[in-house]
Design a protein around this motif. Structure first.
Motif, short mmCIF file in Angstrom:
data_model
loop_
_atom_site.label_atom_id
_atom_site.label_comp_id
_atom_site.label_asym_id
_atom_site.label_seq_id
_atom_site.Cartn_x
_atom_site.Cartn_y
_atom_site.Cartn_z
N VAL A 79 0.36 3.67 -12.56
CA VAL A 79 0.96 2.64 -11.71
C VAL A 79 0.58 1.28 -12.30
O VAL A 79 -0.60 0.97 -12.44
N GLY A 80 1.59 0.48 -12.65
CA GLY A 80 1.33 -0.85 -13.17
C GLY A 80 0.75 -1.75 -12.11
O GLY A 80 1.01 -1.57 -10.91
N ARG A 81 -0.03 -2.74 -12.52
CA ARG A 81 -0.67 -3.63 -11.55
C ARG A 81 0.32 -4.49 -10.77
O ARG A 81 -0.02 -5.05 -9.75
N ALA A 132 0.83 -1.20 0.00
CA ALA A 132 0.00 0.00 0.00
C ALA A 132 0.86 1.25 0.00
O ALA A 132 0.59 2.22 -0.72
N ASP A 133 1.94 1.24 0.81
CA ASP A 133 2.86 2.38 0.84
C ASP A 133 3.55 2.56 -0.51
O ASP A 133 3.71 3.69 -0.99
N THR A 134 3.96 1.45 -1.13
CA THR A 134 4.61 1.52 -2.43
C THR A 134 3.66 2.08 -3.49
O THR A 134 4.04 2.93 -4.30
N HIS A 135 2.41 1.62 -3.45
CA HIS A 135 1.43 2.12 -4.43
C HIS A 135 1.20 3.61 -4.25
O HIS A 135 1.10 4.36 -5.23
N THR A 136 1.12 4.06 -3.00
CA THR A 136 0.92 5.49 -2.74
C THR A 136 2.08 6.31 -3.28
O THR A 136 1.88 7.36 -3.91
N ALA A 137 3.32 5.83 -3.06
CA ALA A 137 4.50 6.54 -3.55
C ALA A 137 4.53 6.58 -5.07
O ALA A 137 4.80 7.62 -5.69
N LEU A 138 4.21 5.46 -5.70
CA LEU A 138 4.19 5.41 -7.16
C LEU A 138 3.08 6.27 -7.74
O LEU A 138 3.25 6.93 -8.77
N ARG A 139 1.92 6.27 -7.08
CA ARG A 139 0.80 7.09 -7.53
C ARG A 139 1.18 8.58 -7.48
O ARG A 139 0.84 9.35 -8.38
N ALA A 188 8.59 10.39 -20.24
CA ALA A 188 8.65 11.21 -19.03
C ALA A 188 8.53 10.27 -17.85
O ALA A 188 7.54 9.54 -17.72
N THR A 189 9.53 10.26 -17.00
CA THR A 189 9.57 9.33 -15.88
C THR A 189 9.94 10.07 -14.61
O THR A 189 10.05 11.30 -14.59
N TRP A 190 10.17 9.32 -13.54
CA TRP A 190 10.51 9.92 -12.25
C TRP A 190 11.95 9.55 -11.91
O TRP A 190 12.31 8.37 -11.90
N ASP A 191 12.77 10.55 -11.66
CA ASP A 191 14.16 10.33 -11.27
C ASP A 191 14.22 10.20 -9.75
O ASP A 191 14.08 11.19 -9.02
N PRO A 196 6.12 4.83 -17.21
CA PRO A 196 6.42 6.19 -17.65
C PRO A 196 5.42 6.68 -18.69
O PRO A 196 4.79 5.89 -19.38
N ALA A 197 5.29 8.00 -18.79
CA ALA A 197 4.48 8.57 -19.86
C ALA A 197 5.28 8.50 -21.16
O ALA A 197 6.47 8.82 -21.18
N LEU A 198 4.63 8.06 -22.22
CA LEU A 198 5.29 7.98 -23.53
C LEU A 198 4.97 9.26 -24.30
O LEU A 198 3.82 9.53 -24.62
N LEU A 199 6.00 10.05 -24.57
CA LEU A 199 5.81 11.34 -25.23
C LEU A 199 5.97 11.22 -26.75
O LEU A 199 5.17 11.76 -27.51
#
Length: 349
Positions: free
Chosen positions: A223-225, A193-200, A248-251, A231-234
């Motif tokens: 967030v993948g299942r 749940a914590d991981t999903h929140t961080a990824l969201r 576009a991703t998260w560093d 990542p967003a595909l631009l």
């Protein structure tokens, strides 16, 4: 391939083609699905069980074959006899090597078939056109099956000369372990749940910035299942090779939205490399034509598995630990310097 193997392959292919036609005519969901065993078909557990660790490299050709099937539109599920507690570890191993969305079976009792673009990890045997398993015997008749089975191993030699048979070990799970397991499952659910929140949060940061810049991406971040950031595909890679795929991703190192790129020749298995932060539209144009930086392996991997993987595949940066990568880079730099010096000396002479 010898004559016998070729004849067997043709017989199997003919039978599968007939079955595929029959299932398609009956509009059966299983006509488009293939089940694949995990150990010794995809994952090389060359050193035995080792307490259930997933330590080996892929079976040669397995990753390429999976990509070929997935790109052709087949729905695939990975079958395993491992405990469901290990299914997420299997899924993570597949994500790291396959770079495809992998999900774990939710054990829905109403599900009899699997049909989807994701790779599914399960302990169940769903309806399928074919099952790929290293221990399977193709069934044509019981006569051929019984002829193909070896004789049952003789266990009398193990007990010969002993006064009494050794009693079997008590494998019953003690009652206290049920409480321990329940506690572990609760902790794992909380961690997920914590991981999903961080990824969201990361996905929302990416999408918010894209909206602010007026960018309509090919695919928004989500967030993948299997609990991983999509990542967003631009921009998709240019077919002529004159333009990278831009994401576009998260560093996670600098905690900001970043741009990552892949060359056309790296698709679909190559990992996208971060080239810098995303702050304005010019950054995307720059990333489109930027050289893709070299791979940098993650720390914390099993050195023994890395070494064995390097021996069974071509040696490159992805097969090395961070320390070995640094040493290899230094050696390559010195080699280049020696070659340059030698070339310069030859020119001067």
């Amino acid at each position: 391939m010898n004559g016998t193997a070729m004849s067997t392959a043709l017989t199997v292919a003919t039978a599968l083609a007939t079955r595929a036609t029959d299932l398609a005519q009956r509009q059966s969901p299983s006509a488009f699905t293939i089940g694949i065993d995990f150990d010794q078909v995809i994952h090389d557990d060359f050193d035995g069980w080792r307490d259930g660790a997933i330590y080996g490299p892929p079976i040669p050709g397995a990753i390429e074959a999976l990509h070929r099937l997935l790109r052709a539109g087949w729905s695939l599920f990975v079958m395993t006899a491992r405990h469901p507690r290990q299914h997420e570890a299997i899924a993570q191993w597949l994500r790291e090597y396959l770079h495809w969305e992998v999900i774990v079976d939710d054990q829905d009792p109403e599900r009899a078939y699997w049909h989807g673009p994701e790779l599914l990890v399960t302990s169940r045997k769903f309806g399928a056109l074919a099952y790929i398993d290293d221990k399977a015997l193709p069934f044509q008749s019981w006569e051929t099956v019984l002829e193909g089975l070896p004789a049952r191993p003789d266990t009398s030699a193990r007990t010969a000369g002993t006064a009494a048979a050794v009693p079997a070990a008590d494998t019953a799970v003690p009652a206290w372990f049920a409480d321990a397991d329940a506690t572990y499952q609760q902790q794992r659910a909380e961690q997920d749940a914590d991981t999903h929140t961080a990824l969201r949060h990361q996905a929302d940061q990416i999408n918010t910035l894209l909206d602010k810049l007026g960018i309509s991406p090919v695919r928004r971040s989500e967030v993948g299942r299997g609990l991983f950031l999509v990542p967003a595909l631009l921009l998709q890679a240019a077919e002529d090779g004159n333009g990278n795929e831009v994401q576009a991703t998260w560093d996670t190192r600098f905690e900001h939205v970043a741009l990552a790129v892949r060359e056309a020749e790296d698709l679909p298995t190559g990992t996208a490399r971060i080239v810098g932060a995303l702050s304005d539209l010019a950054d995307i144009a720059k990333a489109r034509y930027a050289p893709v930086p070299p791979a940098r392996p993650a720390a914390g991997t099993d050195p023994r598995a890395i070494a064995l993987a390097a021996l069974t595949r071509r040696v490159d940066a992805d097969c090395l630990s961070p320390d070995a990568y640094a040493v290899t880079t230094a050696i390559n730099g010195l080699t280049a310097a020696i070659v340059l010096a030698t070339s310069s000396a030859g020119t001067q002479s």
